[in-house]
Design an enzyme around this catalytic site. Sequence first.
Site, mmCIF file in Angstrom:
data_model
loop_
_atom_site.group_PDB
_atom_site.id
_atom_site.type_symbol
_atom_site.label_atom_id
_atom_site.label_comp_id
_atom_site.label_asym_id
_atom_site.label_seq_id
_atom_site.Cartn_x
_atom_site.Cartn_y
_atom_site.Cartn_z
ATOM 1 N N LYS A 135 4.481 2.045 16.038
ATOM 2 C CA LYS A 135 5.547 1.852 15.050
ATOM 3 C C LYS A 135 5.587 3.018 14.051
ATOM 4 O O LYS A 135 6.641 3.457 13.623
ATOM 5 C CB LYS A 135 5.305 0.531 14.315
ATOM 6 C CG LYS A 135 6.411 0.118 13.370
ATOM 7 C CD LYS A 135 6.045 -1.170 12.633
ATOM 8 C CE LYS A 135 7.138 -1.572 11.658
ATOM 9 N NZ LYS A 135 6.680 -2.615 10.731
ATOM 10 N N GLN A 136 4.414 3.488 13.659
ATOM 11 C CA GLN A 136 4.338 4.548 12.646
ATOM 12 C C GLN A 136 3.005 5.270 12.783
ATOM 13 O O GLN A 136 2.136 4.825 13.511
ATOM 14 C CB GLN A 136 4.453 3.951 11.246
ATOM 15 C CG GLN A 136 3.273 3.083 10.839
ATOM 16 C CD GLN A 136 3.520 2.328 9.541
ATOM 17 O OE1 GLN A 136 4.207 1.329 9.530
ATOM 18 N NE2 GLN A 136 2.962 2.796 8.451
ATOM 19 N N TRP A 194 0.833 -1.219 0.000
ATOM 20 C CA TRP A 194 0.000 0.000 0.000
ATOM 21 C C TRP A 194 0.862 1.260 0.000
ATOM 22 O O TRP A 194 0.373 2.355 -0.232
ATOM 23 C CB TRP A 194 -0.979 -0.009 1.181
ATOM 24 C CG TRP A 194 -0.358 0.103 2.552
ATOM 25 C CD1 TRP A 194 0.330 -0.866 3.212
ATOM 26 C CD2 TRP A 194 -0.394 1.223 3.440
ATOM 27 N NE1 TRP A 194 0.734 -0.420 4.452
ATOM 28 C CE2 TRP A 194 0.305 0.856 4.627
ATOM 29 C CE3 TRP A 194 -0.942 2.506 3.371
ATOM 30 C CZ2 TRP A 194 0.472 1.726 5.708
ATOM 31 C CZ3 TRP A 194 -0.773 3.362 4.451
ATOM 32 C CH2 TRP A 194 -0.080 2.971 5.605
ATOM 33 N N ASP A 195 2.175 1.085 0.209
ATOM 34 C CA ASP A 195 3.104 2.215 0.144
ATOM 35 C C ASP A 195 2.971 2.968 -1.184
ATOM 36 O O ASP A 195 3.115 4.189 -1.243
ATOM 37 C CB ASP A 195 4.557 1.718 0.227
ATOM 38 C CG ASP A 195 4.827 0.834 1.437
ATOM 39 O OD1 ASP A 195 3.865 0.369 2.077
ATOM 40 O OD2 ASP A 195 6.005 0.597 1.727
ATOM 41 N N GLU A 210 1.826 -1.663 13.361
ATOM 42 C CA GLU A 210 1.894 -3.126 13.428
ATOM 43 C C GLU A 210 2.337 -3.630 14.804
ATOM 44 O O GLU A 210 2.476 -4.826 15.000
ATOM 45 C CB GLU A 210 2.820 -3.650 12.322
ATOM 46 C CG GLU A 210 2.212 -3.450 10.945
ATOM 47 C CD GLU A 210 3.185 -3.645 9.791
ATOM 48 O OE1 GLU A 210 2.712 -3.797 8.653
ATOM 49 O OE2 GLU A 210 4.416 -3.619 10.024
#
Length: 768
Positions: free
Chosen positions: A602-603, A359-360, A490
């Site tokens: 994580k992000q 999906w990046d 994640e």
Amino acid sequence: MNQDYIQPNNWSIIEEGFNTENVKSSESLFSIGNGAMGQRANFEEQYSGPTFQGSYIAGVYYPDKTRVGWWKNGYPEYFAKVLNAPSWIGINVFVNGEALDLFTCKKVENFRRELNMKEGWLSRSFLATLQNNIEIEVKAKRFLSLDIDEVGAIQYQITPKNSNAEITFQPYLDSGITNEDSNWDDKFWDTKNVSHEKNQAFIEAKTMKTNFHTCTFMESSVFINGEAVSNQPTTNSQVNYVSFSYKQAVSKGETYAIHKFGGYTVDRNHDKAKLVSAAKAILEKTSKLGFNGLLEMQKHAWANIWNMSDITINGDVKAQQGIRFNIFQLNQTYLGKDSTLNIGPKGFTGEKYGGSTYWDTEAYCIPFYMATKDQNVARSLLEYRYNHLQKAIENAEKLGFKNGAALYPMVTMNGEECHNEWEITFEEIHRNGAIAFAIFNYYRYTGDYSYIPEKGLEVLIGIARFWHQRATFSTDKNKYVILGVTGPNEYENNVNNNFYTNYIAKWCINYTLENIDRIESDYASDYTRIMNKAKLSKTELQQWKKVADNMYFPYSEKHNVYLQQDGFLDKELITVADLDKSQRPINQKWSWDRILRSPYIKQADTLQGFYFFEDQFTTEELERHFDFYEPFTVHESSLSPCVHSIQAAKLDRMEQAYTFYLRTSRLDLDDYNHEVEEGLHITSMAGTWMSIVEGFGGMRVKNNSLSFEPKIPKQWEGYSFKVNFRNQILKVNVCQKDTKFELEGDADLDIFVKDKKVRISPNNLVTI
């Protein structure tokens, strides 16, 4: 300590001094590619120290059978491996019979390696003293041609410094290649034929299972002091290997050189029975041009790319080097020439992550390609997903969805899911939303609506059907909930009501309904075709709307923020600032169980929603959420710092924005995550571009026009970038005291700067 051996330079990546500890990291950092193939920066001559060999051909992969302890329904059959391809770069070098090997040399001095990003070539030079005490000077240069993208070129020169010597060059092809990350140690390649004539050699091989047919080829010629030597080589041909030997007596101070052209022809582009003749035709072209002629074309091709995609930064060499490295690697990975290809998260720099598409691409890469190429390149990336729609429907069927619901894969090569971790494969479903968002983003930026009635609406319908079926009605909450998901963070698996997932699900359904209405009124024949094909009824549309209108979002009245997921406040909320530094990165120090129970992010997750849907929230809401979530964010995903940099800039926190920018732009150069030897983080590099253009430049598309809120870090004197907006090229130059806008083309362009309308005329500098 992050690595710091890369020399600061505006246009080049430079390593000085030879350190065996850095070899694998440098093999990643100095990787080269041309969109059709790529390779890690392995030495041409043999090297017996720790190394990670890698050559890759775009679109060629192997379905490595899934290896799990127990099987679950819907599990992907295989993990698609980015295939380590037969190698063509090798040139064994012997000096008086002794092999040149930097790992065993008595002494290596003046070692210098340079990746010249401006002109698109890699060079290496050093003085080496062999065990036999002969001292030689070596200069090597190589590149992968952008113009003739099936070929690369190497120039390798040796000068004996302290005595005469007999030097042998042994250029070779090798198809006895393995992948470092094979699940079962299967053989991935089947060599079909090895042939040679005069100074050309060919290895025909096919991949097991997927049956991609390839021909790896080479041609070489040798020179003394620049003059061609008509030296007929001796040949060594084996089952999956062929080499030539060129032996030459070389006087002290003379330079013996070899020019080698090599590369791949593949049945993705040629008839599989004619791969050798296609290779011969390419070699005929390159022979006429010679190494220097092909290099001149390379410089010209890169000049054209940089003319549009360069970002300049004045007064901060490390920041300048960082952004150019990111732009360079993106262009080495994908140029938009082939609509069946996509942007792999490691590009051509390593094997990790398998598969070519995440999906990046939709979330991070499309904005870069829309603005620095033309809209056809971005449209190709959208069409890639349209071409995989049937496979996305089959992926959803395997998990029990029906009626044409589509779940796009987390990782894919051909549209089939090939990711093997259940908590991501089955749960990280927000990826579907990014694919819909890219359709919206493309139209918002280009103004080209035609894609949606032609192809895009069918994708949106499949995605909306998925969200409708994936939501569950909770009688307790009297709302629709989405259970058992993993959000972009994640470090939380199997959670309920991830805010970002629920928000994008609601948005996808509403956006699909909006486009169905528009196409019904403005594109009647497309509407009829699509409704018949999708068998879509008004009743189904009403059911979708009910889900969207009644979606549940967890909210904390106490903190006045949307919660990342239902149970977020049950965690022990210790911020990253209070976490012992010796525990970082937690993904390398902690058990997975401990990570999942921690509050660490994580992000960008909730903040990813605020990034995509910025105009649906106030700046005050963004600030509240940023202040709540960023202190728990460990930024251990390459996709994290760029989003936070953009948001920090919007909130006028320029010091924080700058720190995040440096982290995203130098993630690999400084090896923040201590893993660069596995390959580069290609897709997050597009986020670095966004952190300047959307972050510091404040570029948005609002009301069908470009809008800017330019800001500048105090560390910089100025920066500039270009964007192609609807076939008009606008250059933006931001300094500490003002911003200049310049337009190429022949029509005026109205833009907004800090919400004031400004008309820019072609070739007429406007200073604000």
